[in-house]
Write an enzyme that holds these catalytic residues in place. Structure first.
Site, PDB file in Angstrom:
ATOM      1  N   LYS A 180       0.761  -1.311  -0.191  1.00  0.00           N
ATOM      2  CA  LYS A 180       0.122   0.048   0.073  1.00  0.00           C
ATOM      3  C   LYS A 180       0.915   1.117  -0.136  1.00  0.00           C
ATOM      4  O   LYS A 180       1.435   1.683   1.005  1.00  0.00           O
ATOM      5  CB  LYS A 180      -0.846  -0.196   1.126  1.00  0.00           C
ATOM      6  CG  LYS A 180      -2.043   0.924   1.037  1.00  0.00           C
ATOM      7  CD  LYS A 180      -1.586   2.180   1.631  1.00  0.00           C
ATOM      8  CE  LYS A 180      -2.471   3.199   2.015  1.00  0.00           C
ATOM      9  NZ  LYS A 180      -1.952   4.567   1.386  1.00  0.00           N
ATOM     10  N   GLU A 255       9.159   1.833  10.896  1.00  0.00           N
ATOM     11  CA  GLU A 255      10.227   2.630  10.555  1.00  0.00           C
ATOM     12  C   GLU A 255       9.719   3.982  10.683  1.00  0.00           C
ATOM     13  O   GLU A 255       8.989   4.252   9.668  1.00  0.00           O
ATOM     14  CB  GLU A 255      11.005   2.403   9.414  1.00  0.00           C
ATOM     15  CG  GLU A 255      11.730   1.277   9.154  1.00  0.00           C
ATOM     16  CD  GLU A 255      12.889   1.068   9.842  1.00  0.00           C
ATOM     17  OE1 GLU A 255      13.532   2.180  10.725  1.00  0.00           O
ATOM     18  OE2 GLU A 255      13.717  -0.112  10.034  1.00  0.00           O
ATOM     19  N   CYS A 289      13.450  10.842   6.995  1.00  0.00           N
ATOM     20  CA  CYS A 289      13.488  10.438   8.436  1.00  0.00           C
ATOM     21  C   CYS A 289      14.534  10.859   9.096  1.00  0.00           C
ATOM     22  O   CYS A 289      14.591  11.005  10.323  1.00  0.00           O
ATOM     23  CB  CYS A 289      12.762   8.851   8.561  1.00  0.00           C
ATOM     24  SG  CYS A 289      13.983   8.246   7.667  1.00  0.00           S
ATOM     25  N   GLU A 390       8.927  16.669  14.803  1.00  0.00           N
ATOM     26  CA  GLU A 390       9.481  16.422  13.384  1.00  0.00           C
ATOM     27  C   GLU A 390       8.477  17.430  12.315  1.00  0.00           C
ATOM     28  O   GLU A 390       7.533  17.426  12.293  1.00  0.00           O
ATOM     29  CB  GLU A 390       9.293  14.708  13.025  1.00  0.00           C
ATOM     30  CG  GLU A 390       9.871  14.755  11.677  1.00  0.00           C
ATOM     31  CD  GLU A 390       9.560  13.226  11.156  1.00  0.00           C
ATOM     32  OE1 GLU A 390       8.556  12.840  11.281  1.00  0.00           O
ATOM     33  OE2 GLU A 390      10.528  12.566  10.697  1.00  0.00           O
TER      34      GLU A 390
HETATM   35  P1  NAD Z   1       2.111   8.795   7.348  1.00  0.00           P
HETATM   36  O1  NAD Z   1       2.265   7.998   8.391  1.00  0.00           O
HETATM   37  O2  NAD Z   1       1.050   9.791   7.052  1.00  0.00           O
HETATM   38  O3  NAD Z   1       1.759   7.692   6.053  1.00  0.00           O
HETATM   39  C1  NAD Z   1       2.445   6.515   5.712  1.00  0.00           C
HETATM   40  C2  NAD Z   1       1.595   5.237   5.122  1.00  0.00           C
HETATM   41  O4  NAD Z   1       0.948   5.044   6.173  1.00  0.00           O
HETATM   42  C3  NAD Z   1       0.946   5.663   3.685  1.00  0.00           C
HETATM   43  O5  NAD Z   1       0.735   4.980   2.971  1.00  0.00           O
HETATM   44  C4  NAD Z   1      -0.354   6.075   4.570  1.00  0.00           C
HETATM   45  O6  NAD Z   1      -1.471   6.297   3.414  1.00  0.00           O
HETATM   46  C5  NAD Z   1      -0.584   4.902   5.338  1.00  0.00           C
HETATM   47  N1  NAD Z   1      -1.394   5.250   6.462  1.00  0.00           N
HETATM   48  C6  NAD Z   1      -2.224   6.295   7.023  1.00  0.00           C
HETATM   49  N2  NAD Z   1      -3.073   5.942   7.960  1.00  0.00           N
HETATM   50  C7  NAD Z   1      -3.144   4.720   7.873  1.00  0.00           C
HETATM   51  C8  NAD Z   1      -3.944   3.908   8.852  1.00  0.00           C
HETATM   52  N3  NAD Z   1      -4.804   4.282   9.653  1.00  0.00           N
HETATM   53  N4  NAD Z   1      -3.697   2.378   8.636  1.00  0.00           N
HETATM   54  C9  NAD Z   1      -2.737   1.841   7.767  1.00  0.00           C
HETATM   55  N5  NAD Z   1      -2.240   2.911   6.973  1.00  0.00           N
HETATM   56  C10 NAD Z   1      -2.103   4.141   7.153  1.00  0.00           C
HETATM   57  O7  NAD Z   1       3.511   9.059   6.503  1.00  0.00           O
HETATM   58  P2  NAD Z   1       4.068   9.928   5.476  1.00  0.00           P
HETATM   59  O8  NAD Z   1       3.392  11.385   5.796  1.00  0.00           O
HETATM   60  O9  NAD Z   1       3.482   9.320   4.018  1.00  0.00           O
HETATM   61  O10 NAD Z   1       5.607   9.985   5.555  1.00  0.00           O
HETATM   62  C11 NAD Z   1       6.293  10.881   6.426  1.00  0.00           C
HETATM   63  C12 NAD Z   1       6.638  10.185   7.595  1.00  0.00           C
HETATM   64  O11 NAD Z   1       7.583   8.772   7.463  1.00  0.00           O
HETATM   65  C13 NAD Z   1       7.605  10.997   8.422  1.00  0.00           C
HETATM   66  O12 NAD Z   1       7.306  10.849   9.894  1.00  0.00           O
HETATM   67  C14 NAD Z   1       9.005  10.200   8.396  1.00  0.00           C
HETATM   68  O13 NAD Z   1      10.066  10.585   9.381  1.00  0.00           O
HETATM   69  C15 NAD Z   1       8.737   8.849   8.215  1.00  0.00           C
HETATM   70  N6  NAD Z   1       9.781   8.126   7.472  1.00  0.00           N
HETATM   71  C16 NAD Z   1      10.503   7.224   8.204  1.00  0.00           C
HETATM   72  C17 NAD Z   1      11.680   6.414   7.657  1.00  0.00           C
HETATM   73  C18 NAD Z   1      12.308   5.443   8.374  1.00  0.00           C
HETATM   74  O14 NAD Z   1      12.945   4.772   7.819  1.00  0.00           O
HETATM   75  N7  NAD Z   1      12.249   5.545   9.584  1.00  0.00           N
HETATM   76  C19 NAD Z   1      11.688   6.861   6.221  1.00  0.00           C
HETATM   77  C20 NAD Z   1      10.889   7.571   5.779  1.00  0.00           C
HETATM   78  C21 NAD Z   1       9.815   8.520   6.229  1.00  0.00           C
END
Ligand code: NAD
Length: 497
Positions: A180, A255, A289, A390
């Site tokens: 997804k 992550e 991240c 963040e």
């Molecule tokens: P997000 O949490 O908003 O979304 C991530 C994914 O989760 C998307 O595909 C989203 O549609 C899905 N999602 C949202 N609500 C959900 C639910 N209720 N159930 C299941 N899936 C759901 O994050 P984002 O804004 O897309 O990405 C940015 C974040 O990702 C930042 O906090 C960043 O630090 C983190 N990030 C972490 C790493 C790492 O390796 N640690 C790498 C890249 C990004």
């Protein structure tokens, strides 16, 4: 762009394009042009069910479970080669959908295949064990078996790379997958999966369901046939997924986000440190991240370091991400643009001083794109929101410290623990800091280095589990123990021995 010339991205299930069962679609935008360029299928729980059923069928019957681990490993190698062969198209899509720089993506797509090559090599090297039992007349051994259908949920900031970190070990372990991707950047994932199937990946092994988190991600996490969830995204969503998964006792790896300190000591090579600080926060427009979003700097070199960081960041060329010379691209999504600008207001209200930037970019080369000027706040105290939360954008918070003890205290005064940079020429200090800073990775006199061989992940609110490195494949295995009676005398059936 007219409705007619728009690209259309259906989902991908069981080897074929899958139209949304509810017939809904949503639009995806180019962050540089600020306009819609494609429509993407808006999946629902019904589509999730079809995709998970396909993945489950592929896991239990068909070619996938019949392949030897060596054959699967060889296939993964070919998948890596296929990605390399399609690197240009995939990079172009990522630049368009995400606003990532061409300069970054052309490099990134050249090393994404390494994950498939590395985990392909590992596929037939994970061994069970013969157990040195303390019981006579028994023989026991362990088998490593794939967990089963795995849900991979990814964010928008580096869709292909972060997917590769999960997909390569999951496939090498023998799992099947439903992906997804983020609703903001689904296109490159769909194109990648088409490339993998063209290269020989059997139908149903990897499926993609696109759409919104609550509509697709939630039902995917809760689906009874999904055994493992591998998630990258924000800590709020990660926490929610962990709670859902706990209810169903599923495996989870997370992550999540960070507020990583980049710590510059007075004995550092300041030329390198300044480069490392600027690349730590402004590369990828700060949308990583591991962004080094807190600059902790010794008070004796504070003014000099700030002056030099401001000077270097001030030279950043912004503009069209397709232009090889562009150094800072747009913010990927409209909500993220609003969030970054909001944090800039928060920092000002908290009393921080914008030594650079502090507003939306209005340079002519930015057009109508979603750009924020590289921003550096001084006068920050670690208790401020700008130091604790963040931002996920090009915003640096500078915090002075007096000695090593205080640097450690400030670095660790965070609910996150993903990465940390330490800049020093004192080898003893480098070791001490590496030990004392609470984070999944510490970089000494460098920042942002990652490799398929090096475990990556967070402590505290930055996540659970590790990706990359040989151990990452274990995230996708169950250990089964097998006991054989080789002549043990039958004993009292009412007593366990
Ligand atoms: P997000 O949490 O908003 O979304 C991530 C994914 O989760 C998307 O595909 C989203 O549609 C899905 N999602 C949202 N609500 C959900 C639910 N209720 N159930 C299941 N899936 C759901 O994050 P984002 O804004 O897309 O990405 C940015 C974040 O990702 C930042 O906090 C960043 O630090 C983190 N990030 C972490 C790493 C790492 O390796 N640690 C790498 C890249 C990004």
């Amino acid at each position: 762009m007219t409705e007619k010339s728009m690209r259309s991205y259906p989902m991908h299930v069981d080897g074929v394009p899958h139209e949304p069962l509810d017939g809904d679609w949503f639009e995806t935008e180019d962050p540089f042009l600020g306009e819609t360029w494609a429509r993407v299928a808006r999946g629902s729980a019904k589509d999730v069910d079809v995709a998970v059923s396909a993945a489950h069928a592929a896991f239990t019957s068909g070619p996938w479970p019949r392949m030897t681990r060596t054959e699967r490993g060889a296939l993964l190698h070919r998948l890596g080669d296929a990605i390399a062969a399609h690197a240009t198209e995939l990079a172009e899509t990522e630049v368009r959908d995400n606003g990532k720089l061409w300069a970054e993506m052309s490099g990134q797509l050249s090393y994404v295949p390494q994950w498939f090559h590395y985990f392909g090599g590992l596929a037939d090297k994970v061994e069970g064990a013969v157990l040195p039992l303390d019981k006579k007349g028994f023989f026991a051994y362990t088998r490593k078996e794939p967990v089963g259908v795995t849900a991979i949920i990814t964010p928008w900031n580096s869709p292909v790379l972060l997917l590769a970190w999960k997909l390569a070990p999951a496939l090498a372990a023998g799992c099947t997958v439903v992906i997804k991707p983020s609703e903001f950047t689904s296109a490159s994932t769909l194109e990648l999966v088409a490339v993998l199937e063209e290269a020989g990946l059997p139908a149903g092994v990897v499926n993609v369901v696109t759409g919104y988190g609550a509509e697709v991600g939630g039902p995917l996490v809760e689906h009874p046939l999904v055994r493992k969830i591998s998630f990258t995204g924000s800590d709020a969503t990660g926490r929610h997924i962990n709670e859902l998964a706990a209810r169903h006792l599923k495996h989870v790896s997370l992550e999540l986000g960070g507020k990583s300190p980049n710590i510059v000591f007075e004995d550092a090579d300041l030329d390198s440190a300044v480069n490392g600080v600027v690349s730590g926060i402004f590369a990828a427009t700060g949308q990583t991240c591991i962004a080094g979003s807190r600059l902790l700097v010794h008070e004796s070199v504070h003014d000099e370091v700030v002056r030099r960081v401001v000077e270097l960041a001030g030279t950043a060329r912004m503009g069209n991400p397709r232009d090889e010379r562009t150094q800072v691209g747009p913010i990927t999504t409209r909500p993220q643009l609003a969030k970054v600008l909001d944090y800039i207001d928060v920092a000002r209200r908290e009393g921080a001083h914008a030594a650079l930037g502090g507003h939306r970019a209005s340079r002519p080369e930015c057009g109508s794109g979603w750009f924020v000027e590289p921003t550096i706040f001084t006068g920050v105290h670690n208790s401020m929101r700008i130091a604790q939360e963040e931002v996920f954008g090009p915003v640096l918070a500078v915090i002075p410290f007096a000695d090593e003890e205080e640097a450690v205290a400030i670095a660790n005064d965070s609910r996150f623990g993903l990465g940390a940079g330490v800049w020093t020429t004192d080898i003893g200090r480098a070791f001490r800091m590496s030990e004392r800073v609470q984070s999944g990775t510490v970089w000494v006199n460098t920042y942002r280095a990652v490799s398929f061989m090096a475990p990556f992940g967070g402590v505290k609110d930055s996540g659970l589990g590790r990706e990359n490195g040989a151990a990452a494949i274990e995230e996708y295995f169950e250990t089964k123990t097998v006991w054989l009676n080789t002549g043990a005398p039958s004993s009292n059936p009412f007593v366990m021995r």
